[in-house]
Motif scaffolding. Structure first.
Motif, PDB file in Angstrom:
ATOM      1  N   GLN A  27       0.827  -1.204   0.000  1.00 43.46           N
ATOM      2  CA  GLN A  27       0.000   0.000   0.000  1.00 43.46           C
ATOM      3  C   GLN A  27       0.865   1.260   0.000  1.00 43.46           C
ATOM      4  O   GLN A  27       2.050   1.221   0.347  1.00 43.46           O
ATOM      5  N   GLU A  28       0.255   2.375  -0.383  1.00 44.25           N
ATOM      6  CA  GLU A  28       0.918   3.665  -0.415  1.00 44.25           C
ATOM      7  C   GLU A  28      -0.094   4.757  -0.074  1.00 44.25           C
ATOM      8  O   GLU A  28      -1.306   4.525  -0.155  1.00 44.25           O
ATOM      9  N   PRO A  29       0.374   5.941   0.343  1.00 42.65           N
ATOM     10  CA  PRO A  29      -0.571   7.028   0.636  1.00 42.65           C
ATOM     11  C   PRO A  29      -1.189   7.575  -0.640  1.00 42.65           C
ATOM     12  O   PRO A  29      -0.852   7.141  -1.756  1.00 42.65           O
ATOM     13  N   CYS A  30      -2.087   8.510  -0.494  1.00 43.03           N
ATOM     14  CA  CYS A  30      -2.806   9.097  -1.643  1.00 43.03           C
ATOM     15  C   CYS A  30      -1.899  10.116  -2.336  1.00 43.03           C
ATOM     16  O   CYS A  30      -2.026  11.341  -2.123  1.00 43.03           O
ATOM     17  N   LEU A  31      -1.002   9.616  -3.169  1.00 40.47           N
ATOM     18  CA  LEU A  31       0.009  10.483  -3.789  1.00 40.47           C
ATOM     19  C   LEU A  31      -0.571  11.423  -4.823  1.00 40.47           C
ATOM     20  O   LEU A  31       0.046  12.440  -5.157  1.00 40.47           O
ATOM     21  N   ASP A  32      -1.736  11.116  -5.360  1.00 42.24           N
ATOM     22  CA  ASP A  32      -2.351  11.960  -6.398  1.00 42.24           C
ATOM     23  C   ASP A  32      -3.555  12.744  -5.879  1.00 42.24           C
ATOM     24  O   ASP A  32      -4.350  13.256  -6.671  1.00 42.24           O
ATOM     25  N   GLY A  33      -3.683  12.823  -4.551  1.00 41.20           N
ATOM     26  CA  GLY A  33      -4.810  13.573  -4.001  1.00 41.20           C
ATOM     27  C   GLY A  33      -6.001  12.680  -3.685  1.00 41.20           C
ATOM     28  O   GLY A  33      -5.865  11.445  -3.612  1.00 41.20           O
ATOM     29  N   TRP A  34      -7.148  13.319  -3.506  1.00 42.40           N
ATOM     30  CA  TRP A  34      -8.342  12.603  -3.068  1.00 42.40           C
ATOM     31  C   TRP A  34      -9.539  12.931  -3.942  1.00 42.40           C
ATOM     32  O   TRP A  34      -9.584  13.960  -4.625  1.00 42.40           O
ATOM     33  N   VAL A  35     -10.499  12.043  -3.906  1.00 39.42           N
ATOM     34  CA  VAL A  35     -11.801  12.268  -4.534  1.00 39.42           C
ATOM     35  C   VAL A  35     -12.809  12.461  -3.404  1.00 39.42           C
ATOM     36  O   VAL A  35     -12.867  11.644  -2.478  1.00 39.42           O
ATOM     37  N   TYR A  36     -13.600  13.530  -3.466  1.00 41.41           N
ATOM     38  CA  TYR A  36     -14.540  13.855  -2.403  1.00 41.41           C
ATOM     39  C   TYR A  36     -15.973  13.675  -2.881  1.00 41.41           C
ATOM     40  O   TYR A  36     -16.319  14.019  -4.023  1.00 41.41           O
TER      41      TYR A  36
END
Length: 559
Positions: free
Chosen positions: A109-118
């Motif tokens: 796994q990895e963090p949200c490197l490309d941002g988030w969807v809200y």
């Protein structure tokens, strides 16, 4: 020297002029509840998860497997802060068209490197979705509110001094303008940092406006209506503004448009300039007897009464000038053991009650059920709370009433952790009962503080108590942030500190039916302080021992 109430007795207590002042100053508090808690919706956290770039050309089946599932309370849901490594997912999708044939859980796994969807289901935008205040940056949401309360703390410190120097009316309207102007400027914030800076000035203006309106009303109105104005006028007007906020927020889901709409409420201040005068009490303290007399004559005209030809004798004017030279400092709140003990306990009470009140107000979006209804009920519950506090103050001892209501709130919050998850509505009801108790205590502690301190340091005592309460407000946004460690930890903490506060109240003296003290040695005795220990030879502390004073002391000790 006649006291102020005796000088103005000819004006009456509840004439047309007093009614208009009561109405307009109560109305001036409305935007404090309307705008001050806007962060509940402006800073709410929408449902979100990691953004997956479209250039990976993943099939819909693989796209749905890019986010890991995590246990949240009693259910599984998509992770909000993690995703599977996309380079591995891309390679696997090229080899295995069906993701069910692969053990996805073994993929790193990895963090949200490309941002988030809200999610757009509830909000078009909030400051959280605009500036990605989630996951590692989740602390920034509560911090923005803490900055607001730092502004409130600063306003509490300077507003009293500015009001004493430049007048109640000027500071009232000046701080109203500060609150409205900086609320509008927040709309144009390009980043979170500037939003926080502007939020500081919004907080500074809001509390200064609230305090100035309270003081001005208390000084303009007669003694029979001051308490009603303080509790039922100011507090209920704040609650009505609080109740109106979710109604407006329901129809406006964009945070910038919502802030702009809320800021328009500041326009109601403008006509008030011609209806609310400067405080005659303040004018007299500053030696401006002619200006105070002009206001008295104007009020008499509006009320249809005949003013006296001469308001003040030369001797009274000289006495006013002499009294205006007397002063006190914050050190006087700690000089004798008795007033020091009362001050320390009082500070703790204000900090606890205010921090819990603000924490509960800011947490309505995290309760089960509809956010807008929860916010409305949280505001609506304050109306009966303030009415109840008025009844308690009128009919029952202060110490037992405040202890009882704080203990009730503490016990209620302890019970929340015992409610099963399938009965979440009961938990919400218990939170509202707790909010009722805390709101009631907040109104009562103000009146209790007024009665505890003597005239010589009363304004200083109230002002410093307010400052202590703002220290509690600064940490209040983080109370429910503790829920990330254990869901019920915030409620357990609240229950503990409310019961602690209830125990502290029992140490304070009773003040019901006791004349307000003028000097420090006339204060009621703290539970573990002897009568001799709180006496002092300083002029601020002593008074002429008359037969009447001895009678009051005897009655106090009997109580």
């Amino acid at each position: 020297m006649r006291d102020y109430d005796e000088i103005t007795a000819f004006l009456g207590e509840w004439g047309p002029y007093q009614k208009s002042v009561f109405f307009f100053l109560s109305l001036s508090v409305f935007p404090n509840g309307f705008c001050g808690l806007s962060i509940v919706f402006v800073g709410d956290i929408p449902e979100h998860r990691c953004f997956i770039p479209g250039n990976l050309n993943l099939s819909e089946a693989w796209m749905n497997r890019t986010i890991p599932l995590e246990q949240d309370k009693d259910k599984l849901q998509y992770s909000k802060c993690r995703r599977y490594r996309l380079d591995v997912i891309k390679n696997l999708s090229e080899i295995f068209p069906d993701p069910d044939s692969v053990n996805i859980s073994e993929v790193g796994q990895e963090p949200c490197l490309d941002g988030w969807v809200y999610s757009k289901e509830q909000y078009i935008s909030t400051i959280v979705s605009e500036w990605d205040l989630v996951c590692n940056n989740e602390w920034k949401g509560p911090f923005a509110m803490s900055i607001f309360f730092i502004g409130v703390l600063t306003g509490s410190f300077i507003s009293g001094q500015l009001s004493d120097r430049f007048g109640r009316k000027l500071i009232l309207y000046g701080t109203m303008g500060v609150q409205s102007v900086f609320s509008v400027l927040q709309i144009f914030s390009p980043n979170w940092e500037l939003f926080c800076l502007l939020n500081f000035f919004v907080g500074l203006g809001q509390i200064s406006n609230y305090v100035a309106a309270f003081v001005l009303g208390s000084e303009l109105l007669g003694k029979s209506t001051r308490a009603i104005f303080g509790i039922l006028g100011v507090c209920i007007s704040f609650a009505i503004g609080y109740m109106t906020l979710p109604f407006v927020a329901y129809f406006i889901r964009n945070w910038r448009i919502l802030l702009f709409t809320l800021s328009l409420s500041g326009l109601i201040y403008i006509p008030m300039w011609w209806f609310v005068p400067e405080s005659p009490r303040w004018l007299l303290v500053k030696g401006k007897a002619k200006e105070a007399e002009a206001i008295f004559r104007h009020i008499a005209k509006k009320n249809g009464v005949t003013p006296p030809e001469v308001f003040f004798t030369d001797l009274e004017l000289e006495d006013l000038k002499a009294k205006s030279k007397q002063s006190s400092t914050i050190i006087d709140l700690f000089k004798s053991p008795n007033i020091r003990a009362i001050t320390i306990v009082n500070f703790l009470l204000w900090m606890i009650i205010t921090s819990i009140y603000n924490g509960l107000s800011l947490n309505t979006s995290n309760l089960h059920g509809d956010d807008y209804l929860n916010c409305f009920f949280a505001g609506a519950i304050e109306v009966p709370a303030y009415i109840a506090s008025w009844i308690f103050i009128q009919r029952f001892p202060r110490r037992l009433s405040l202890t009882g209501i704080l203990f009730l709130g503490g016990v209620v919050f302890f019970f929340i952790q015992l409610i099963p998850s399938n009965l979440s509505i009961i938990a919400t009801v218990l939170v509202m009962i707790g909010k009722f108790a805390v709101s009631c205590a907040l109104a009562m502690v103000y009146v209790y503080t007024v009665e505890l301190y003597p005239t010589i340091v009363r304004n200083m005592g109230i002002g410093t108590s307010t400052m202590a309460s703002r220290l509690g407000s600064i940490i209040s946004p983080y109370i429910f942030y503790l829920g990330i460690y254990y869901e019920f930890l915030p409620f357990i903490l609240i229950g503990c500190v409310l019961i602690l506060a209830a125990s502290l109240v029992l140490l304070l003296p009773e003040t019901i039916n006791i004349p307000l003290p003028e000097m420090i040695d006339q204060m009621q005795k703290f539970k573990f302080i002897s009568r001799r220990d709180h006496m002092n030879l300083d002029p601020l502390y002593t008074h002429a021992a008359t037969e009447e004073d001895n009678t009051v002391t005897q009655k106090t000790e009997e109580i």
